[in-house]
Design a protein around this motif. Structure first.
Motif, PDB file in Angstrom:
ATOM      1  N   SER A 136       0.837  -1.184   0.000  1.00 41.21           N
ATOM      2  CA  SER A 136       0.000   0.000   0.000  1.00 41.21           C
ATOM      3  C   SER A 136       0.870   1.231   0.000  1.00 41.21           C
ATOM      4  O   SER A 136       2.083   1.179   0.196  1.00 41.21           O
ATOM      5  CB  SER A 136      -0.928   0.012   1.213  1.00 41.21           C
ATOM      6  N   ARG A 172       1.037   3.235   2.233  1.00 47.63           N
ATOM      7  CA  ARG A 172       1.560   3.430   3.580  1.00 47.63           C
ATOM      8  C   ARG A 172       3.016   3.011   3.698  1.00 47.63           C
ATOM      9  O   ARG A 172       3.707   3.396   4.622  1.00 47.63           O
ATOM     10  CB  ARG A 172       0.704   2.654   4.583  1.00 47.63           C
ATOM     11  N   GLU A 173       3.481   2.197   2.771  1.00 44.98           N
ATOM     12  CA  GLU A 173       4.867   1.743   2.815  1.00 44.98           C
ATOM     13  C   GLU A 173       5.827   2.772   2.236  1.00 44.98           C
ATOM     14  O   GLU A 173       7.040   2.582   2.275  1.00 44.98           O
ATOM     15  CB  GLU A 173       4.995   0.424   2.057  1.00 44.98           C
ATOM     16  N   HIS A 212       3.510  10.658  -2.169  1.00 43.17           N
ATOM     17  CA  HIS A 212       4.415   9.616  -1.690  1.00 43.17           C
ATOM     18  C   HIS A 212       5.590   9.513  -2.657  1.00 43.17           C
ATOM     19  O   HIS A 212       5.395   9.503  -3.876  1.00 43.17           O
ATOM     20  CB  HIS A 212       3.686   8.278  -1.605  1.00 43.17           C
ATOM     21  N   THR A 228      -7.263   4.340   6.750  1.00 40.05           N
ATOM     22  CA  THR A 228      -6.523   5.560   7.044  1.00 40.05           C
ATOM     23  C   THR A 228      -5.108   5.236   7.508  1.00 40.05           C
ATOM     24  O   THR A 228      -4.922   4.362   8.364  1.00 40.05           O
ATOM     25  CB  THR A 228      -7.248   6.363   8.143  1.00 40.05           C
ATOM     26  N   PRO A 229      -4.090   5.899   6.962  1.00 37.53           N
ATOM     27  CA  PRO A 229      -2.714   5.660   7.397  1.00 37.53           C
ATOM     28  C   PRO A 229      -2.523   6.045   8.855  1.00 37.53           C
ATOM     29  O   PRO A 229      -3.212   6.910   9.397  1.00 37.53           O
ATOM     30  CB  PRO A 229      -1.882   6.557   6.471  1.00 37.53           C
ATOM     31  N   ASP A 255      -0.241   7.697  10.361  1.00 34.75           N
ATOM     32  CA  ASP A 255       0.196   9.065  10.631  1.00 34.75           C
ATOM     33  C   ASP A 255      -0.772  10.108  10.085  1.00 34.75           C
ATOM     34  O   ASP A 255      -0.442  11.281   9.998  1.00 34.75           O
ATOM     35  CB  ASP A 255       1.596   9.303  10.047  1.00 34.75           C
ATOM     36  N   HIS A 256      -1.972   9.662   9.705  1.00 34.04           N
ATOM     37  CA  HIS A 256      -2.919  10.572   9.066  1.00 34.04           C
ATOM     38  C   HIS A 256      -3.504  11.554  10.071  1.00 34.04           C
ATOM     39  O   HIS A 256      -3.935  11.180  11.162  1.00 34.04           O
ATOM     40  CB  HIS A 256      -4.058   9.782   8.423  1.00 34.04           C
ATOM     41  N   ARG A 297      -4.519   0.663  -1.011  1.00 31.94           N
ATOM     42  CA  ARG A 297      -4.170   2.081  -1.162  1.00 31.94           C
ATOM     43  C   ARG A 297      -3.338   2.255  -2.421  1.00 31.94           C
ATOM     44  O   ARG A 297      -2.115   2.452  -2.362  1.00 31.94           O
ATOM     45  CB  ARG A 297      -3.407   2.559   0.071  1.00 31.94           C
TER      46      ARG A 297
END
Length: 625
Positions: free
Chosen positions: A52, A54-55, A102, A148-149, A151-152, A611
């Motif tokens: 995702s 998020r990585e 990102h 939701t990530p 750190d969001h 994501r």
């Protein structure tokens, strides 16, 4: 030519490719080993999506120049002032109003058509749906803890229906007014003087149509220096508009509203209104007296668009266009769109003489990257293009795996072009060119200098081809009221979801339609007007991916048939290819790859926790979001 699909496939965008390089489409077989189509062409060739966004590390994405820096002040007049946003604070200092991106571990894979590297478009960033749309209400509408990530930071909520984008744009312009060249608006004492509403033409409007084509140096006072005038205005930032076209029956979805907000914020408020967003709405019911009754106009306006967009919207109808352009005569209610597609844009150039360039986009297109970065990159690239063999490059698809660099592609185009190509205006009876004459008698005498640094009058992101050299283009004979009839030289394109017009081009189009009643098919008229007037047209090599195991050589050969002269001679010989491209126009009722990819990116299909992270891709057509 053997090409590994690992470098050409759209799969390069997906986490399975980004994080596990061995997981590639078709087990990394070469194009020569693959069939022309998959066994089931209705199924996209997308591997299972793993991982995702998020990585990947993320941060605020800021494509804007260093406003007010010493370097910036040396080039531009005025001072950039921050603008108030929908959350009641200046957008430039509010994290909730900023887009995140990102950073990719490796650059996005090479597209089949067009290029990132050769144009200046960034391909080492990607955007997921939250990073892209949360500032515009996505989180408000679709909050999900699982999606939701970690750190969001939840953005502050906005009551969007109470936002007045027109007020915010006007306030932003007032704060930055000294950055833009002062322009006198027409003093129309016989009609209501306004900047946000079309007017019915008077007899004088038709009589004075020639004056709409007068540009400096004709406007300079006697003895004034054209060079000094040009140098003085060069340091003003040229105002642009992004014009969204729709009609009164259009369904305003949540996604559409978020997309329009992203235009206003990214292009307008963050830049100090270098771009202004304008919505044009056609009112199909001509019995509503929108130009005779102010109350009827207001009530119709509020029914046609969401409240938040009402004060950036301009209405028009077929009656208005019939009255302005009676000689054109293409105003049949059933087919009027083919006759009046560009007329509202022409009228907008009269209504808003302060705007130098008008972008027109369709509401069924989506860009997954940042709008400001895209449009600024396209404009800068087009300005750098020399005019020598430009029309010939415009007519061909650039396939980097086959053509190599853009310089190689340009050399190849020059080598296959016979007779020196187009040099200056293509003369046709009845039209006096408003563009510049070539600096040399022949292109052979020019070392690719003419046109470099010259803003393009027309920009497209699809090739523009010659309809008179064996083309099977179905509308090639629509050359109404041109003195040379079917012998009139013409150019056309096949799809126009994103184009840019200069004020000069729109005025030339307006003059031809009022004065002579000229008419061509919408995908021919601006291109051909540019050709006849010797204006500059540039086709941006937009990155386009094909969701098929097709070799780049096959694409280059088929799409550039007959050395580009009869490009797309039979465009629907390959309907499955067009339908599986990330950018095209499809008449098929089957779903398209662009639509599938966008809905997957939004989380409407596939794993809802997925994501998907995409770099900037212009997707078209998108339906039902």
């Amino acid at each position: 030519m053997s090409i590994s699909l690992a470098s050409e496939s759209i799969s390069g965008f997906f986490p399975s490719k980004l994080y596990e390089p061995e997981a590639v489409l078709c087990n990394d077989r070469t194009a020569a080993e693959l069939p022309e189509f998959q066994d089931n062409p209705d199924t996209p060739s997308i591997p299972a999506l793993q991982g995702s966004a998020r990585e990947l590390p993320s941060d605020f994405y800021d494509p804007y120049p260093e406003y007010n820096s010493r370097k910036w002040r040396k080039k531009w007049k005025g001072t950039h002032a921050p603008c108030l946003g929908p959350r009641g604070v200046d957008v430039n200092v509010n994290p909730d109003d900023m887009v995140k991106a990102h950073r990719l571990k490796t650059k996005a894979s090479r597209p089949t058509i067009g290029s990132y590297n050769e144009t200046g478009l960034e391909s080492d960033f990607c955007f997921d749906r939250h990073a892209r749309y949360d500032p515009y209400g996505y989180y408000d509408e679709f909050p999900s803890a699982a999606d939701t990530p970690a750190d969001h930071m939840e953005p502050s909520k906005v009551i969007w229906k109470d936002v007045r984008w027109g007020e915010l744009q006007r306030d932003c312009l007032a704060r930055n007014q000294d950055r833009y060249e002062p322009v006198d608006f027409p003093n129309r004492t016989d009609v209501a003087s306004t900047r946000d509403k079309f007017w019915m033409p008077t007899k004088k409007d038709h009589e004075d149509v020639d004056s709409t084509l007068i540009f400096p140096p004709e406007q300079l006072e006697e003895g004034a220096s054209y060079r000094l005038w040009q140098a003085n205005r060069a340091s003003y930032k040229k105002k642009q508009a992004i014009v969204l076209r729709t009609w009164d029956g259009n369904e305003w979805t949540i996604d559409t509203m978020q997309y329009v907000r992203s235009f206003i914020m990214e292009l307008g408020l963050h830049s100090g209104l270098e771009y202004e967003v304008i919505i044009l709405v056609e009112i199909k019911d001509c019995t509503i007296p929108i130009f005779e009754n102010e109350k009827a106009y207001r009530e119709t306006l509020l029914k046609s668009v969401p409240d938040e967009f009402a004060d950036i919207t301009i209405l028009f109808n077929r009656i208005l266009l019939e009255t302005w352009y009676p000689k054109v005569g293409k105003h049949n209610p059933q087919t009027s769109q083919t006759g009046h597609m560009h007329m509202p844009m022409e009228l907008l150039s009269l209504l808003r003489p302060d705007i130098e360039f008008f972008w027109q986009t369709e509401l069924d297109a989506r860009y997954t990257g940042h709008h400001y970065h895209l449009l600024e990159t396209v404009s800068a690239w087009a300005a750098k293009e020399p005019r020598k063999f430009l029309w010939e490059r415009n007519a061909r698809y650039y396939v980097p795996a086959v053509h190599g660099s853009w310089a190689n592609f340009s050399s190849w185009t020059a080598n296959v072009t016979k007779g020196g190509g187009i040099w200056g205006p293509e003369r046709t009876n009845g039209i006096k060119p408003v563009g510049p004459e070539p600096p040399t008698p022949s292109p052979e005498d020019d070392n690719y200098q003419w046109g470099v640094g010259e803003d393009a009058d027309f920009i497209n992101v699809s090739p523009v081809f010659d309809v008179t050299e064996g083309s099977g283009f179905i509308f090639r004979k629509t050359k109404d009221r041109y003195p040379d009839g079917l012998k009139t030289p013409a150019r056309a394109t096949a799809t126009v979801p994103l184009t840019r017009f200069s004020k000069r081009l729109l005025r030339a189009m307006h003059h031809g339609q009022v004065n002579l009643g000229l008419h061509m098919f919408p995908e021919m008229y601006p291109e051909s007007t540019t050709l006849h007037h010797g204006l500059k047209l540039a086709v941006f090599p937009l990155p386009v991916y094909v969701d098929y195991a097709k070799s780049p050589k096959f694409i280059a050969d088929k799409f550039n048939a007959n050395e580009g002269k009869a490009l797309l001679n039979q465009p629907y010989l390959y309907p499955d290819i067009w339908r599986r491209m990330t950018f095209w126009h499809s008449t098929s009722k089957k779903t398209t790859f662009s639509d599938e990819l966008y809905k997957r990116w939004l989380g409407y299909s596939g794993d809802p926790l997925e994501r998907l992270c995409l770099p900037g891709i212009l997707l078209h057509p998108i339906k039902g979001t």
